[in-house]
Design an enzyme around this catalytic site. Sequence first.
Site, PDB file in Angstrom:
ATOM      1  N   ILE A   1       2.691   4.802   2.388  1.00 31.19           N
ATOM      2  CA  ILE A   1       3.157   3.716   3.243  1.00 31.19           C
ATOM      3  C   ILE A   1       4.380   3.090   2.587  1.00 31.19           C
ATOM      4  CG2 ILE A   1       2.577   1.526   4.350  1.00 31.19           C
ATOM      5  CD1 ILE A   1       0.830   3.877   5.290  1.00 31.19           C
ATOM      6  N   GLU A   2       5.423   2.920   3.370  1.00 27.17           N
ATOM      7  CA  GLU A   2       6.651   2.250   2.929  1.00 27.17           C
ATOM      8  C   GLU A   2       6.783   0.980   3.750  1.00 27.17           C
ATOM      9  OE1 GLU A   2      11.496   3.025   2.920  1.00 27.17           O
ATOM     10  OE2 GLU A   2      10.157   4.541   3.735  1.00 27.17           O
TER      11      GLU A   2
END
Length: 66
Positions: free
Chosen positions: A59-60
């Site tokens: 996840i960014e």
Amino acid sequence: MSPKPHTSDLCFITQKTVDEVLTHLKTCNVVCIEGPVKRTGTRAKLLSVYFRDPDGNLIEVANEVR
């Protein structure tokens, strides 16, 4: 068939600052694995942090830097 761990890479753009995101992650006992780092997005330059969700997906969370 269900998705396998580590198969997704999601990016979320937020209006919160990266420092606010990092503070929230720490409060939730989520380990930041990289960042803040500068990246190039499709619309703007980004300042990003990375972590993994419970299924192991990357996840960014990023701010657009103009």
